[in-house]
Design a protein around this motif. Structure first.
Motif, PDB file in Angstrom:
ATOM      1  N   VAL A 175       0.838  -1.206   0.000  1.00  0.00           N
ATOM      2  CA  VAL A 175       0.000   0.000   0.000  1.00  0.00           C
ATOM      3  C   VAL A 175       0.870   1.253   0.000  1.00  0.00           C
ATOM      4  O   VAL A 175       0.596   2.222  -0.729  1.00  0.00           O
ATOM      5  CB  VAL A 175      -0.949  -0.007   1.216  1.00  0.00           C
ATOM      6  N   ILE A 176       1.934   1.235   0.800  1.00  0.00           N
ATOM      7  CA  ILE A 176       2.856   2.369   0.811  1.00  0.00           C
ATOM      8  C   ILE A 176       3.488   2.534  -0.572  1.00  0.00           C
ATOM      9  O   ILE A 176       3.590   3.645  -1.115  1.00  0.00           O
ATOM     10  CB  ILE A 176       3.948   2.183   1.879  1.00  0.00           C
ATOM     11  N   GLY A 177       3.901   1.419  -1.170  1.00  0.00           N
ATOM     12  CA  GLY A 177       4.524   1.466  -2.481  1.00  0.00           C
ATOM     13  C   GLY A 177       3.589   1.987  -3.553  1.00  0.00           C
ATOM     14  O   GLY A 177       3.959   2.832  -4.374  1.00  0.00           O
ATOM     15  N   VAL A 178       2.341   1.495  -3.558  1.00  0.00           N
ATOM     16  CA  VAL A 178       1.364   1.936  -4.563  1.00  0.00           C
ATOM     17  C   VAL A 178       1.101   3.437  -4.424  1.00  0.00           C
ATOM     18  O   VAL A 178       0.975   4.148  -5.428  1.00  0.00           O
ATOM     19  CB  VAL A 178       0.054   1.138  -4.422  1.00  0.00           C
ATOM     20  N   ILE A 202      11.825   4.823  -4.421  1.00  0.00           N
ATOM     21  CA  ILE A 202      11.391   4.185  -3.176  1.00  0.00           C
ATOM     22  C   ILE A 202      10.334   3.131  -3.482  1.00  0.00           C
ATOM     23  O   ILE A 202      10.346   2.030  -2.906  1.00  0.00           O
ATOM     24  CB  ILE A 202      10.845   5.229  -2.185  1.00  0.00           C
ATOM     25  N   PHE A 203       9.412   3.452  -4.381  1.00  0.00           N
ATOM     26  CA  PHE A 203       8.394   2.476  -4.772  1.00  0.00           C
ATOM     27  C   PHE A 203       9.037   1.224  -5.358  1.00  0.00           C
ATOM     28  O   PHE A 203       8.629   0.096  -5.034  1.00  0.00           O
ATOM     29  CB  PHE A 203       7.439   3.107  -5.794  1.00  0.00           C
ATOM     30  N   MET A 204      10.038   1.395  -6.223  1.00  0.00           N
ATOM     31  CA  MET A 204      10.665   0.236  -6.859  1.00  0.00           C
ATOM     32  C   MET A 204      11.376  -0.637  -5.837  1.00  0.00           C
ATOM     33  O   MET A 204      11.375  -1.864  -5.950  1.00  0.00           O
ATOM     34  CB  MET A 204      11.617   0.697  -7.966  1.00  0.00           C
ATOM     35  N   VAL A 205      11.991  -0.013  -4.828  1.00  0.00           N
ATOM     36  CA  VAL A 205      12.640  -0.790  -3.779  1.00  0.00           C
ATOM     37  C   VAL A 205      11.580  -1.532  -2.947  1.00  0.00           C
ATOM     38  O   VAL A 205      11.721  -2.723  -2.660  1.00  0.00           O
ATOM     39  CB  VAL A 205      13.502   0.101  -2.876  1.00  0.00           C
ATOM     40  N   LEU A 206      10.501  -0.825  -2.593  1.00  0.00           N
ATOM     41  CA  LEU A 206       9.437  -1.465  -1.817  1.00  0.00           C
ATOM     42  C   LEU A 206       8.757  -2.565  -2.622  1.00  0.00           C
ATOM     43  O   LEU A 206       8.229  -3.526  -2.043  1.00  0.00           O
ATOM     44  CB  LEU A 206       8.407  -0.422  -1.369  1.00  0.00           C
ATOM     45  N   GLY A 230      -0.508  -6.829 -10.325  1.00  0.00           N
ATOM     46  CA  GLY A 230      -1.378  -5.957 -11.105  1.00  0.00           C
ATOM     47  C   GLY A 230      -0.788  -4.569 -11.278  1.00  0.00           C
ATOM     48  O   GLY A 230      -0.774  -4.016 -12.387  1.00  0.00           O
ATOM     49  N   VAL A 231      -0.302  -4.002 -10.185  1.00  0.00           N
ATOM     50  CA  VAL A 231       0.317  -2.676 -10.259  1.00  0.00           C
ATOM     51  C   VAL A 231       1.570  -2.722 -11.129  1.00  0.00           C
ATOM     52  O   VAL A 231       1.798  -1.838 -11.966  1.00  0.00           O
ATOM     53  CB  VAL A 231       0.652  -2.154  -8.847  1.00  0.00           C
ATOM     54  N   ASP A 232       2.381  -3.753 -10.953  1.00  0.00           N
ATOM     55  CA  ASP A 232       3.595  -3.895 -11.772  1.00  0.00           C
ATOM     56  C   ASP A 232       3.264  -3.938 -13.255  1.00  0.00           C
ATOM     57  O   ASP A 232       3.986  -3.371 -14.082  1.00  0.00           O
ATOM     58  CB  ASP A 232       4.345  -5.181 -11.387  1.00  0.00           C
ATOM     59  N   LEU A 233       2.179  -4.614 -13.588  1.00  0.00           N
ATOM     60  CA  LEU A 233       1.810  -4.790 -14.989  1.00  0.00           C
ATOM     61  C   LEU A 233       1.249  -3.514 -15.609  1.00  0.00           C
ATOM     62  O   LEU A 233       1.534  -3.196 -16.765  1.00  0.00           O
ATOM     63  CB  LEU A 233       0.775  -5.918 -15.100  1.00  0.00           C
ATOM     64  N   VAL A 234       0.482  -2.757 -14.829  1.00  0.00           N
ATOM     65  CA  VAL A 234      -0.292  -1.654 -15.399  1.00  0.00           C
ATOM     66  C   VAL A 234       0.438  -0.310 -15.400  1.00  0.00           C
ATOM     67  O   VAL A 234       0.325   0.466 -16.355  1.00  0.00           O
ATOM     68  CB  VAL A 234      -1.632  -1.522 -14.634  1.00  0.00           C
ATOM     69  N   HIS A 235       1.212  -0.011 -14.361  1.00  0.00           N
ATOM     70  CA  HIS A 235       1.662   1.373 -14.208  1.00  0.00           C
ATOM     71  C   HIS A 235       2.725   1.865 -15.175  1.00  0.00           C
ATOM     72  O   HIS A 235       2.754   3.077 -15.466  1.00  0.00           O
ATOM     73  CB  HIS A 235       2.136   1.608 -12.760  1.00  0.00           C
ATOM     74  N   PRO A 236       3.656   1.033 -15.705  1.00  0.00           N
ATOM     75  CA  PRO A 236       4.732   1.603 -16.533  1.00  0.00           C
ATOM     76  C   PRO A 236       4.282   2.474 -17.703  1.00  0.00           C
ATOM     77  O   PRO A 236       4.818   3.584 -17.882  1.00  0.00           O
ATOM     78  CB  PRO A 236       5.501   0.359 -17.010  1.00  0.00           C
ATOM     79  N   PRO A 237       3.300   2.069 -18.525  1.00  0.00           N
ATOM     80  CA  PRO A 237       2.896   2.956 -19.631  1.00  0.00           C
ATOM     81  C   PRO A 237       2.405   4.327 -19.155  1.00  0.00           C
ATOM     82  O   PRO A 237       2.598   5.333 -19.847  1.00  0.00           O
ATOM     83  CB  PRO A 237       1.764   2.162 -20.314  1.00  0.00           C
ATOM     84  N   PHE A 238       1.773   4.368 -17.975  1.00  0.00           N
ATOM     85  CA  PHE A 238       1.308   5.653 -17.446  1.00  0.00           C
ATOM     86  C   PHE A 238       2.497   6.534 -17.083  1.00  0.00           C
ATOM     87  O   PHE A 238       2.466   7.750 -17.297  1.00  0.00           O
ATOM     88  CB  PHE A 238       0.405   5.428 -16.229  1.00  0.00           C
ATOM     89  N   TRP A 239       3.538   5.930 -16.510  1.00  0.00           N
ATOM     90  CA  TRP A 239       4.736   6.706 -16.205  1.00  0.00           C
ATOM     91  C   TRP A 239       5.317   7.318 -17.466  1.00  0.00           C
ATOM     92  O   TRP A 239       5.651   8.488 -17.505  1.00  0.00           O
ATOM     93  CB  TRP A 239       5.771   5.802 -15.531  1.00  0.00           C
ATOM     94  N   TRP A 240       5.435   6.526 -18.535  1.00  0.00           N
ATOM     95  CA  TRP A 240       6.063   7.047 -19.759  1.00  0.00           C
ATOM     96  C   TRP A 240       5.175   8.122 -20.401  1.00  0.00           C
ATOM     97  O   TRP A 240       5.683   9.124 -20.906  1.00  0.00           O
ATOM     98  CB  TRP A 240       6.320   5.925 -20.754  1.00  0.00           C
ATOM     99  N   HIS A 241       3.853   7.931 -20.355  1.00  0.00           N
ATOM    100  CA  HIS A 241       2.940   8.923 -20.940  1.00  0.00           C
ATOM    101  C   HIS A 241       3.061  10.259 -20.213  1.00  0.00           C
ATOM    102  O   HIS A 241       3.211  11.314 -20.854  1.00  0.00           O
ATOM    103  CB  HIS A 241       1.500   8.417 -20.873  1.00  0.00           C
ATOM    104  N   PHE A 242       2.991  10.197 -18.892  1.00  0.00           N
ATOM    105  CA  PHE A 242       3.014  11.452 -18.146  1.00  0.00           C
ATOM    106  C   PHE A 242       4.415  12.065 -18.091  1.00  0.00           C
ATOM    107  O   PHE A 242       4.545  13.278 -17.894  1.00  0.00           O
ATOM    108  CB  PHE A 242       2.424  11.251 -16.751  1.00  0.00           C
ATOM    109  N   TRP A 243       5.429  11.270 -18.272  1.00  0.00           N
ATOM    110  CA  TRP A 243       6.774  11.830 -18.466  1.00  0.00           C
ATOM    111  C   TRP A 243       6.748  12.702 -19.725  1.00  0.00           C
ATOM    112  O   TRP A 243       7.302  13.811 -19.736  1.00  0.00           O
ATOM    113  CB  TRP A 243       7.793  10.713 -18.629  1.00  0.00           C
ATOM    114  N   GLY A 244       6.093  12.204 -20.766  1.00  0.00           N
ATOM    115  CA  GLY A 244       6.008  12.958 -22.013  1.00  0.00           C
ATOM    116  C   GLY A 244       5.217  14.249 -21.876  1.00  0.00           C
ATOM    117  O   GLY A 244       5.619  15.290 -22.404  1.00  0.00           O
ATOM    118  N   THR A 245       4.092  14.196 -21.144  1.00  0.00           N
ATOM    119  CA  THR A 245       3.305  15.420 -20.989  1.00  0.00           C
ATOM    120  C   THR A 245       4.023  16.428 -20.096  1.00  0.00           C
ATOM    121  O   THR A 245       3.828  17.639 -20.245  1.00  0.00           O
ATOM    122  CB  THR A 245       1.917  15.110 -20.396  1.00  0.00           C
TER     123      THR A 245
END
Length: 365
Positions: A175-178, A202-206, A230-245
């Motif tokens: 929960v802390i990591g998410v 910190i999230f990646m370490v947790l 589930g979180v591992d599978l879903v979140h990476p594309p969102f990181w790359w998208h919002f990095w772009g914005t």
């Protein structure tokens, strides 16, 4: 001296006694949790058999899984029984399959994708911390990315020990990591890349800690696994998208066309690569990254979240997060091509009549 526990799995005979704690619990409690976890995962005892644990020793859970696969299997160290599935009330050393691990033999751990000698050590106050350390590293996947394998194992070990001492559950850590994952996503969207990186780091370490805590304390749960994976599978594309914005805040916004192409490459490449991995697992019964040595080595750097974060980190050091995102897109496509070629080659091997076997299994003595 021995005692028998009644568990969901069936009768469990505990040999001896041991007051030395391991990961915040007695060895008897650890043994009980291992038996209950095995039952929860669908394992059963053969009729007329019982599970045996020697409380004087701590051992790799792999041995329990292997013992449950074949009735009459007992792992020993010299003349000392360690763990096994033996006929009830019998002398364990008369079991059908007695396997002495003191000869240094290596066993293949399919679950963690590695070949190594499983841990077996006497548990006492002088060995406790060393055993905890060994069991922690024993819970690491042998085939993973370079950051998880080389950069933060020691940091995650400290955090795992602290979490165990505080009686935290793996779900609490998750929960802390998410939460930090969501914070990182927001910060990337605002162009606050360095603070986003801190939250993401910190999230990646947790993300490592919660899994190790679950394995070391035998407290994994169905919903915990769903949340974690589930979180591992879903979140990476969102990181790359919002990095772009977020590039707009640096005055480095990509053109509409370039941004669309980059996102198409990143998202489609990520999804297709995952599909290829799923097809390989379905058709060949193993992870694509354990087929041959090349596949295991390529897993260190393939376009997953952690290696991609290395690309973005380097781009930030040079003040060009835009180039980092473009490089990430190119690396994603290159990784996709490599995986597609390996899948095609595997189908070719299968058509030729040759078996698809992990190089780790072929390496077993």
């Amino acid at each position: 001296m021995s005692q028998t526990l009644t568990t969901t799995l069936g009768p469990v005979r505990l040999i001896g006694d041991n007051a030395t704690p391991i990961w915040g619990m007695t060895n008897a409690e650890r043994s009980r949790r291992m038996a209950e976890s095995a039952a929860k995962n669908g394992s059963t005892l053969a009729a007329g058999h019982e599970l045996l644990f020697n409380l004087a020793y701590a051992f790799d859970p792999l041995l329990l899984r292997l013992a449950l696969e074949t009735p009459g299997t007992l792992f020993v160290w010299g003349n000392a029984p360690i763990v096994g599935q033996v006929p009830q009330g019998s002398d364990p050393l008369t079991a059908t399959h007695v396997i002495d691990l003191s000869d240094g033999r290596a066993l293949y751990n399919r679950q963690l994708r590695k070949l190594e000698q499983p841990m077996v050590r006497e548990l006492d106050p002088s060995t406790r911390r060393a055993i905890e350390r060994q069991s922690y590293f024993g819970a690491y996947k042998g085939v993973t990315d370079l950051l998880t394998k080389y950069l933060w194992p020691e940091l995650a070990l400290v955090l795992t020990r602290i979490a165990a001492q505080l009686r935290m559950t793996p779900n609490m850590v998750s929960v802390i990591g998410v939460t930090l994952c969501l914070v990182a996503t927001y910060l990337f969207a605002q162009g606050m890349y360095w603070t986003g990186f801190l939250s993401g780091f910190i999230f990646m370490v947790l993300d490592t800690v919660d899994g190790k805590l679950a394995r070391c304390t035998i407290t994994s749960s169905k919903w915990g696994n769903v949340i974690d994976h589930g979180v591992d599978l879903v979140h990476p594309p969102f990181w790359w998208h919002f990095w772009g914005t977020g590039l707009v805040y640096w005055g480095l916004a990509l053109s509409t066309q370039t941004f669309a192409l980059v996102m198409a490459a990143v998202i489609a490449g990520y999804v297709l690569q995952r599909l290829i991995e799923g097809m390989f697992l379905k058709d060949f019964g193993m992870d694509i990254h354990v087929w041959q040595r090349f596949d295991s080595q390529f897993r260190l750097i393939t376009a997953r979240r952690n290696p991609n974060m290395v690309i973005l980190f380097v781009s930030l050091l040079f003040g060009r997060p835009d180039i980092g995102l473009i490089a990430l897109a190119w690396w994603t496509m290159i990784s996709l091509v490599v995986h597609a070629v390996r899948l095609a080659q595997a189908y070719g091997v299968k058509r030729s009549g040759q078996p698809i076997v992990s190089w780790m299994e072929q390496a077993r003595p």
